[in-house]
Design a protein around this motif. Structure first.
Motif, short mmCIF file in Angstrom:
data_model
loop_
_atom_site.label_atom_id
_atom_site.label_comp_id
_atom_site.label_asym_id
_atom_site.label_seq_id
_atom_site.Cartn_x
_atom_site.Cartn_y
_atom_site.Cartn_z
N UNK A 1 38.41 -109.87 21.37
CA UNK A 1 37.31 -110.28 20.28
C UNK A 1 38.67 -109.47 19.58
N UNK A 2 38.39 -107.90 19.24
CA UNK A 2 39.04 -107.20 17.71
C UNK A 2 40.60 -107.82 18.35
N UNK B 1 46.85 -110.18 14.65
CA UNK B 1 48.40 -111.08 13.82
C UNK B 1 47.50 -111.12 12.05
N UNK B 2 46.20 -111.09 11.61
CA UNK B 2 46.20 -111.36 10.93
C UNK B 2 46.25 -110.39 9.87
N UNK C 1 43.39 -106.09 7.31
CA UNK C 1 42.47 -106.47 8.97
C UNK C 1 43.03 -105.99 10.38
N UNK C 2 44.32 -106.30 10.52
CA UNK C 2 44.91 -105.49 11.64
C UNK C 2 45.53 -104.35 12.05
N UNK D 1 50.31 -105.22 21.47
CA UNK D 1 51.36 -104.56 20.89
C UNK D 1 52.84 -104.84 20.52
N UNK D 2 53.04 -105.18 21.50
CA UNK D 2 54.51 -105.81 21.53
C UNK D 2 54.30 -106.31 20.16
N UNK D 3 53.98 -107.51 19.73
CA UNK D 3 53.35 -108.05 19.03
C UNK D 3 53.70 -107.52 17.59
#
Length: 495
Positions: free
Chosen positions: A378-379, A384-385, A389-390, A420-422
């Motif tokens: 969930x974390x 992406x936010x 937050x990220x 992490x790639x994202x």
């Protein structure tokens, strides 16, 4: 907060880190006070009487607010006792009358109960007035009587006195010091004890106390006086929402506890009196309700100060010493439920919840509990936010990764590497920097994780980062490419 050059250590534990942490928290406090004001927890509050609440005809913010004198006595009364009602005369007119405040004080202390109530209401109206002619210095001759009357038995009269005193607190440091010298803190303690079953009065006590201790220039005498007054157990006893009355009293008392905790005067005393235990217990209760979709209107105004109070108390000493008050693993579930529920409507609240989680993950016990409760996925879904937050999630993941190889393997199994790639492709350089730090910990813990990162098409991402205009990011990416990737990988590094 969590430092890049010490990713595996908790934020602000030692030396300059602590000073940086305190500075950042003070900046966040400014945002918090703005949010509190925007949410109608304003620095001054007007108490409506019953008739006004029913018909809604009172315009409390109108610049042409009117009040007029009304003699509420018979002709036999030679002293002409005054009370003030809404009529046709403006505030400046009333205040230009000779000894108008003295007349109000006289009626406040007079024998006629109705006149006393009306005088208190007029003083309350004046304390809330936006007009420049009204200030707390003009009203200060009434404060000794207002404080004395807090021990009275009339709830409505006591409410008026409390909100009047609370409205005066934000005006200046001199007013606060004057109220302190006149004994407002023991008076508040006595008042909440007398009226402990009247939640309206309890809410007013919380409001006044929060006004007294919330300003950034509060002197070193006010907070110690509150801590030594016996008020803390009484505030904690209020942290049980009443389904019929509403959240008001709980919210006000929670804000009081938050301001006390963020002052950092003696957080050990707060912990010793059970503040951490009570606040976390209430967060667990709220977390269960939020997870079930039961989100009461205004509940975020209660969650916010509770989070800030707990987060600050967690930094008051070694986490191991606080663990007896943190023995309910459902706290972790609550801290993960709040971001999911308020991500769109209150992203700052989501960030604060993860900040508390960040302060907990200095301990391997809580890191293990996150895996046991299956909360890590969930974390990861929050990466992406934006709105910070990220970044806060990456701090938590970095704390977990620091616990060792097994924790890093569990993070990879939870899907962290593709995430992490994202994040490494994001435009936010701070997100990229934190992502590189966490990735470096994973790769250093086990070569298999480096190979898995390559299989996730992470190699081109690192190579692209070498062309960043940020030197720190370029150097970190190059370091990972040269020292942590499998030998069989063909790496293109910049000359």
């Amino acid at each position: 907060m969590w430092r890049l050059n010490a990713v595996r250590h908790k934020a602000g534990r030692q030396g300059s880190d602590l000073e940086e942490f305190k500075f950042k928290r003070r900046e966040h406090e400014k945002e918090l006070r703005r949010a509190r004001k925007d949410s109608q927890l304003v620095s001054k509050r007007l108490l409506l009487n019953d008739d006004e609440e029913e018909d809604g005809t009172m315009d409390t913010l109108a610049s042409d607010r009117v009040l007029g004198p009304c003699i509420t006595t018979t002709v036999r009364d030679e002293d002409s006792i005054w009370a003030f009602h809404f009529s046709s005369l403006s505030f400046p007119y009333v205040l230009r009358q000779p000894n108008s405040i003295a007349i109000l004080v006289t009626n406040l202390c007079g024998p006629n109960p109705q006149c006393r109530l009306e005088a208190a209401r007029c003083l309350h109206e004046l304390s809330h007035s936006p007009h420049s002619e009204v200030d707390s210095l003009r009203l200060r001759q009434a404060t000794p009587y207002l404080i004395t009357f807090l021990s009275g038995q009339s709830p409505k009269f006591t409410e008026l006195c409390l909100y009047t005193l609370g409205n005066m607190c934000p005006d200046s440091e001199n007013v606060r010091d004057m109220l302190l010298a006149q004994g407002i803190i023991p008076a508040l303690n006595n008042c909440i004890q007398i009226h402990r079953t009247n939640l309206a009065v309890v809410e007013a006590v919380g409001f006044t106390l929060s006004q007294l201790i919330s300003a950034n220039y509060v002197t070193g005498t006010i907070i110690p006086a509150v801590l030594a007054s016996g008020l803390i157990p009484r505030l904690l006893s209020v942290l049980t929402p009443d389904s019929q009355f509403g959240l008001g009293p709980v919210i006000e008392c929670a804000w009081c506890l938050h301001y006390l905790a963020c002052s950092n005067v003696d957080n050990g005393a707060l912990v010793a009196q059970g503040t951490l235990l009570h606040c976390t217990s209430l967060l667990v209760t709220l977390g269960v309700a939020v997870a079930k979709g039961s989100i009461e209107e205004g509940i975020e105004l209660l969650i916010w100060p509770l989070l800030r109070c707990v987060g600050n108390l967690l930094l008051s000493g070694p986490l191991g010493a606080l663990q007896p008050q943190l023995n309910d693993s459902r706290l972790l579930a609550a801290l993960c439920a709040f971001p999911q529920a308020f991500l769109q409507t209150h992203p700052a609240l989501a960030r604060e919840s993860i900040w508390v989680l960040n302060n907990l993950t200095d301990s391997s016990v809580f890191c293990s509990a996150l895996f046991y409760l299956n909360l890590v996925p969930a974390l990861i879904q929050l990466l992406p936010f934006s709105h910070g937050i990220n970044i806060m999630v990456l701090r938590v993941l970095g704390n977990i990764a620091h616990q060792g190889r097994e924790y890093c393997l569990h993070l990879a199994q939870a899907g962290l590497l593709p995430a992490l790639c994202a994040t490494l492709k994001m435009a936010d350089t701070e997100v990229v920097t934190f992502s590189l730090e966490v990735l470096g910990q994973l790769m250093a813990s086990d070569p298999q994780l480096a190979e898995e990162f390559v299989r996730q098409s992470g190699l081109p991402v690192l190579e692209a980062i070498q062309y960043s205009n940020q030197e720190t990011i370029r150097l970190r990416a190059t370091h990972l490419l040269e020292h942590h990737l499998p030998p069989h990988c063909t790496v293109r590094t910049l000359p």
